[in-house]
Design an enzyme around this catalytic site. Structure first.
Site, PDB file in Angstrom:
ATOM      1  N   TRP A 131      34.698  52.141  41.597  1.00 37.34           N
ATOM      2  CA  TRP A 131      34.276  52.832  42.815  1.00 37.34           C
ATOM      3  C   TRP A 131      33.092  53.766  42.610  1.00 37.34           C
ATOM      4  O   TRP A 131      32.504  54.229  43.577  1.00 37.34           O
ATOM      5  CB  TRP A 131      35.456  53.670  43.348  1.00 37.34           C
ATOM      6  N   LYS A 160      35.751  41.273  43.439  1.00 37.64           N
ATOM      7  CA  LYS A 160      36.804  42.187  43.915  1.00 37.64           C
ATOM      8  C   LYS A 160      36.331  43.609  43.674  1.00 37.64           C
ATOM      9  O   LYS A 160      36.370  44.122  42.559  1.00 37.64           O
ATOM     10  CB  LYS A 160      38.137  41.986  43.189  1.00 37.64           C
ATOM     11  N   ASP A 171      36.433  47.782  44.045  1.00 34.02           N
ATOM     12  CA  ASP A 171      37.515  48.756  44.001  1.00 34.02           C
ATOM     13  C   ASP A 171      38.041  49.006  45.418  1.00 34.02           C
ATOM     14  O   ASP A 171      37.289  48.970  46.391  1.00 34.02           O
ATOM     15  CB  ASP A 171      36.983  50.064  43.408  1.00 34.02           C
ATOM     16  N   GLY A 194      34.967  49.094  34.414  1.00 35.09           N
ATOM     17  CA  GLY A 194      36.036  50.026  34.760  1.00 35.09           C
ATOM     18  C   GLY A 194      36.555  50.719  33.520  1.00 35.09           C
ATOM     19  O   GLY A 194      35.826  50.884  32.542  1.00 35.09           O
ATOM     20  N   SER A 195      37.815  51.079  33.544  1.00 34.42           N
ATOM     21  CA  SER A 195      38.371  51.882  32.450  1.00 34.42           C
ATOM     22  C   SER A 195      38.680  51.007  31.231  1.00 34.42           C
ATOM     23  O   SER A 195      38.903  49.802  31.345  1.00 34.42           O
ATOM     24  CB  SER A 195      39.630  52.587  32.924  1.00 34.42           C
ATOM     25  N   LEU A 223      32.945  49.558  29.887  1.00 35.42           N
ATOM     26  CA  LEU A 223      34.085  50.483  29.975  1.00 35.42           C
ATOM     27  C   LEU A 223      33.660  51.950  29.887  1.00 35.42           C
ATOM     28  O   LEU A 223      32.530  52.297  30.168  1.00 35.42           O
ATOM     29  CB  LEU A 223      35.099  50.087  28.888  1.00 35.42           C
ATOM     30  N   CYS A 267      29.786  56.492  34.150  1.00 30.72           N
ATOM     31  CA  CYS A 267      30.193  56.086  32.800  1.00 30.72           C
ATOM     32  C   CYS A 267      29.259  56.643  31.737  1.00 30.72           C
ATOM     33  O   CYS A 267      29.684  56.946  30.629  1.00 30.72           O
ATOM     34  CB  CYS A 267      30.256  54.572  32.716  1.00 30.72           C
TER      35      CYS A 267
HETATM   36  P1  NAP Z   1      39.933  51.078  36.682  1.00 31.93           P
HETATM   37  O1  NAP Z   1      41.175  51.771  37.087  1.00 31.93           O
HETATM   38  O2  NAP Z   1      39.949  50.266  35.449  1.00 31.93           O
HETATM   39  O3  NAP Z   1      39.502  50.201  37.971  1.00 31.93           O
HETATM   40  C1  NAP Z   1      38.346  49.431  38.000  1.00 31.93           C
HETATM   41  C2  NAP Z   1      38.594  48.131  38.744  1.00 31.93           C
HETATM   42  O4  NAP Z   1      39.621  47.416  38.077  1.00 31.93           O
HETATM   43  C3  NAP Z   1      39.080  48.335  40.171  1.00 31.93           C
HETATM   44  O5  NAP Z   1      38.552  47.320  40.979  1.00 31.93           O
HETATM   45  C4  NAP Z   1      40.575  48.186  40.031  1.00 31.93           C
HETATM   46  O6  NAP Z   1      41.234  47.779  41.204  1.00 31.93           O
HETATM   47  C5  NAP Z   1      40.659  47.103  38.995  1.00 31.93           C
HETATM   48  N1  NAP Z   1      41.941  47.069  38.294  1.00 31.93           N
HETATM   49  C6  NAP Z   1      42.772  48.097  38.004  1.00 31.93           C
HETATM   50  N2  NAP Z   1      43.854  47.635  37.338  1.00 31.93           N
HETATM   51  C7  NAP Z   1      43.700  46.297  37.212  1.00 31.93           C
HETATM   52  C8  NAP Z   1      44.482  45.259  36.627  1.00 31.93           C
HETATM   53  N3  NAP Z   1      45.639  45.508  36.033  1.00 31.93           N
HETATM   54  N4  NAP Z   1      43.997  43.995  36.688  1.00 31.93           N
HETATM   55  C9  NAP Z   1      42.820  43.733  37.287  1.00 31.93           C
HETATM   56  N5  NAP Z   1      42.046  44.671  37.857  1.00 31.93           N
HETATM   57  C10 NAP Z   1      42.475  45.941  37.817  1.00 31.93           C
HETATM   58  O7  NAP Z   1      38.725  52.066  36.511  1.00 31.93           O
HETATM   59  P2  NAP Z   1      38.455  53.411  37.305  1.00 31.93           P
HETATM   60  O8  NAP Z   1      39.215  54.478  36.648  1.00 31.93           O
HETATM   61  O9  NAP Z   1      38.626  53.210  38.734  1.00 31.93           O
HETATM   62  O10 NAP Z   1      36.876  53.578  37.008  1.00 31.93           O
HETATM   63  C11 NAP Z   1      36.376  54.535  36.183  1.00 31.93           C
HETATM   64  C12 NAP Z   1      36.219  54.009  34.771  1.00 31.93           C
HETATM   65  O11 NAP Z   1      35.206  53.010  34.775  1.00 31.93           O
HETATM   66  C13 NAP Z   1      35.720  55.087  33.825  1.00 31.93           C
HETATM   67  O12 NAP Z   1      36.384  54.961  32.593  1.00 31.93           O
HETATM   68  C14 NAP Z   1      34.243  54.766  33.667  1.00 31.93           C
HETATM   69  O13 NAP Z   1      33.667  55.244  32.478  1.00 31.93           O
HETATM   70  C15 NAP Z   1      34.267  53.272  33.740  1.00 31.93           C
HETATM   71  N6  NAP Z   1      32.941  52.757  34.124  1.00 31.93           N
HETATM   72  C16 NAP Z   1      32.212  52.078  33.199  1.00 31.93           C
HETATM   73  C17 NAP Z   1      30.938  51.638  33.514  1.00 31.93           C
HETATM   74  C18 NAP Z   1      30.079  50.912  32.505  1.00 31.93           C
HETATM   75  O14 NAP Z   1      29.072  50.333  32.909  1.00 31.93           O
HETATM   76  N7  NAP Z   1      30.416  50.935  31.229  1.00 31.93           N
HETATM   77  C19 NAP Z   1      30.421  51.869  34.793  1.00 31.93           C
HETATM   78  C20 NAP Z   1      31.202  52.568  35.703  1.00 31.93           C
HETATM   79  C21 NAP Z   1      32.468  52.998  35.369  1.00 31.93           C
HETATM   80  P3  NAP Z   1      41.962  48.787  42.209  1.00 31.93           P
HETATM   81  O15 NAP Z   1      41.138  48.768  43.415  1.00 31.93           O
HETATM   82  O16 NAP Z   1      43.316  48.250  42.408  1.00 31.93           O
HETATM   83  O17 NAP Z   1      42.004  50.139  41.553  1.00 31.93           O
END
Ligand code: NAP
Length: 521
Positions: A160, A184, A186, A235-236, A258, A291
């Site tokens: 997001w 898909k 967020d 994502g995370s 990540l 990130c």
């Molecule tokens: P997240 O919880 O991992 O969510 C990211 C995406 O994954 C969302 O669309 C989420 O869907 C989906 N998701 C969650 N659990 C899942 C599962 N079990 N199976 C499949 N998809 C799943 O991450 P966040 O906490 O929202 O985002 C912040 C993190 O992203 C931070 O750690 C940040 O550093 C990292 N990030 C990294 C970068 C990069 O380029 N390296 C860029 C931006 C952010 P839902 O809609 O259901 O939550």
């Protein structure tokens, strides 16, 4: 429902909602909240595994003819998209702010990024993917070429925090490579991703090629992996590990972009007033929900006090606010969950002895999830935010004596996404950079100069990820490479009448000779 900003109306939201692939009428509805007020402003149908299958089927059907289009034909669409983004800039700025609560200047970063990625792959995809002559096993006699075919259908699961950038730019590379795409976004920010998808269709993308499903990642993740030929996840780190294991099980490629706990290193010869001014962008852009945001600043002891004074002044002068214009420097956090994470990290640190040099408080009078940009000193290993990513507007300051110590402290994290170095001696800066275990390093600037250098790869070491976006890697990964050789005159084996032993002796002499001939080895 809340009052919408001027350029967003019900008709727009309804049009965007029609871009979601659903196969039934009875879908549960997802409420989308505006962080500035905490009110719901729109709803979307949540998808099921059946919706994912149908979306994949449609995208695969559309991909058949798309993969046969020339790079030039595909590029025309992405260049039109580039131009349309700027024509519709104010609308998308409003929408990004509405969904994320970030300040307008940070929302603009996303627009600039989406445009330059579209331009870059429109002009460079062919160069990265065209068929290339390679050295053959026998010089002259073996004509070898490497060519690339699209993998087919690429899945994107996105976060997001940068919903336009991360919602569409990786898909642009995959589409330019001739693939279909299944996205898909967020659950908190689907409208921004849908806006970008809608704009791509307006720019001429063939119907059905880029599909969107909305819903819980934990429900849709597995069906998406079952349906696609490659997964690009942002994502995370926790979710990334789960998805990487699932793609491994299916034996498909993946990229995992990540988390980070990114350090900034301020050397004793740095321009301190510039470093302090720019550090606030590096630490607090998108309210620190980035990130590549800096969460640790390591400062050489001799300049520590002066830097802290300047940096605290810059931080305290930032204006927080909820406005759909450029009047605020910093916006809101996105959710109650993010606010709780930030608040608990700061409280834990302060309880264990950290000193607050600026900020340190929620600001509910501005909106439910506002939190002040915060600087902490005296942070120690027992505090949760020492090693954990806060993903909010909180930065810790540390002293160092020698460059070796700065490099060691920078690398002490399990993450390795991004780092920044400040020095007037760029050769010294480059030497420090080469010791850092981070996928990108900016010298005398923020993440903007590395992230925006899209001809070069971007991604993380260690727990920050697998693979890279941007540059040649960022598009070649969405293809299968195929090596084709044409063998002339002699086969790679003994000619009729020659024994295997003689042939091997002949081959040994040839292989030894090739080691000495420049251009053939
Ligand atoms: P997240 O919880 O991992 O969510 C990211 C995406 O994954 C969302 O669309 C989420 O869907 C989906 N998701 C969650 N659990 C899942 C599962 N079990 N199976 C499949 N998809 C799943 O991450 P966040 O906490 O929202 O985002 C912040 C993190 O992203 C931070 O750690 C940040 O550093 C990292 N990030 C990294 C970068 C990069 O380029 N390296 C860029 C931006 C952010 P839902 O809609 O259901 O939550």
């Amino acid at each position: 429902m809340m009052k919408l900003p001027d350029r967003i109306d019900e008709a727009l939201l309804e049009r965007l909602a029609r871009r979601v692939t659903v196969t039934g009428e009875d879908r549960e509805l997802l409420d989308i909240e505006a962080p500035y007020t905490g009110e719901t402003f729109g709803t979307l149908p949540m998808g099921t595994a059946d919706d994912v299958s149908e979306a994949a089927r449609q995208a695969r059907a559309a991909q058949q003819s798309w993969s046969k289009q020339s790079f030039r034909e595909r590029a025309r669409i992405f260049l039109r998209f580039h131009d349309l983004i700027f024509q519709r800039k104010d609308e998308i700025l409003d929408l990004i702010q509405l969904e994320t609560g970030k300040a307008r200047n940070h929302a603009y970063e996303e627009i600039g990024d989406a445009a330059i990625v579209a331009r870059y792959y429109a002009f460079n995809a062919r160069k990265h993917l065209k068929s290339r002559k390679r050295k053959g096993i026998y010089p002259i006699l073996t004509a070898t070429r490497e060519q690339h075919a699209p993998v087919g259908l690429v899945g994107f699961i996105t976060p997001w925090n940068y919903p336009l950038t991360l919602g569409i730019t990786d898909a642009i590379a995959a589409l330019m490579a001739g693939n279909g795409a299944l996205l898909k976004p967020d659950r908190q920010t689907p409208f921004t991703a849908l806006w970008a998808v809608d704009l791509l269709y307006q720019a001429g993308l063939p119907a059905d090629l880029l599909q969107v499903v909305v819903g819980k990642g934990s429900v849709l993740g597995q069906p998406i992996i079952e349906s696609v030929d490659y997964l690009a996840f942002t994502g995370s780190t926790g979710t990334g590990r789960l998805l990487a294991a699932a793609t491994g099980e299916k034996l498909i490629g993946c990229t995992m972009e990540l988390g980070g706990k990114n350090p900034m290193v301020i050397l004793d010869d740095a321009n301190l007033s510039r470093a302090a001014r720019v550090a606030v962008w590096d630490c607090f852009s998108s309210t620190g929900q980035l990130c590549v945001s800096i969460e640790r600043i390591l400062i050489q002891s001799t300049i520590y006090d002066e830097f802290v004074r300047l940096f605290a002044e810059e931080t305290q002068s930032l204006k927080l606010g909820a406005s759909f214009d450029y009047s605020a420097d910093i916006g809101s956090l996105i959710s109650a969950e993010q606010l709780e994470k930030v608040r608990s990290h700061v409280e834990d640190a302060v309880m264990k002895g950290a000193k607050v040099a600026a900020g340190g408080r929620p600001r509910p009078e501005l909106g439910p999830y506002f939190y002040e940009p915060t600087i902490l000193e005296n942070v120690t290993e027992e505090m949760a935010l020492f090693a954990e990513e806060t993903f909010g507007p909180v930065v810790s300051l540390y002293r160092f004596e020698s460059i070796d110590e700065a490099v060691e402290k920078s690398n002490s994290s399990t993450y390795g996404l991004h780092a920044s170095i400040w020095t007037r001696d760029t050769a010294r800066g480059r030497r420090v950079a080469s010791g850092l275990k981070a996928g990108t390093v900016s010298i005398n600037d923020t993440y903007r100069s590395t992230w925006g250098s899209i001809d070069a790869p971007m991604g993380g070491f260690k727990d920050s990820g697998l693979g890279r976006r941007h540059g040649a890697t960022g598009i070649v990964k969405y293809t299968e490479s195929q090596t084709v050789t044409v063998q002339r005159l002699l086969q790679v084996g003994p000619p009729r009448g020659m024994s295997e032993e003689r042939f091997h002796n002949f081959l040994t002499r040839g292989i030894k000779l090739l080691r000495r001939i420049p251009g053939l080895r």
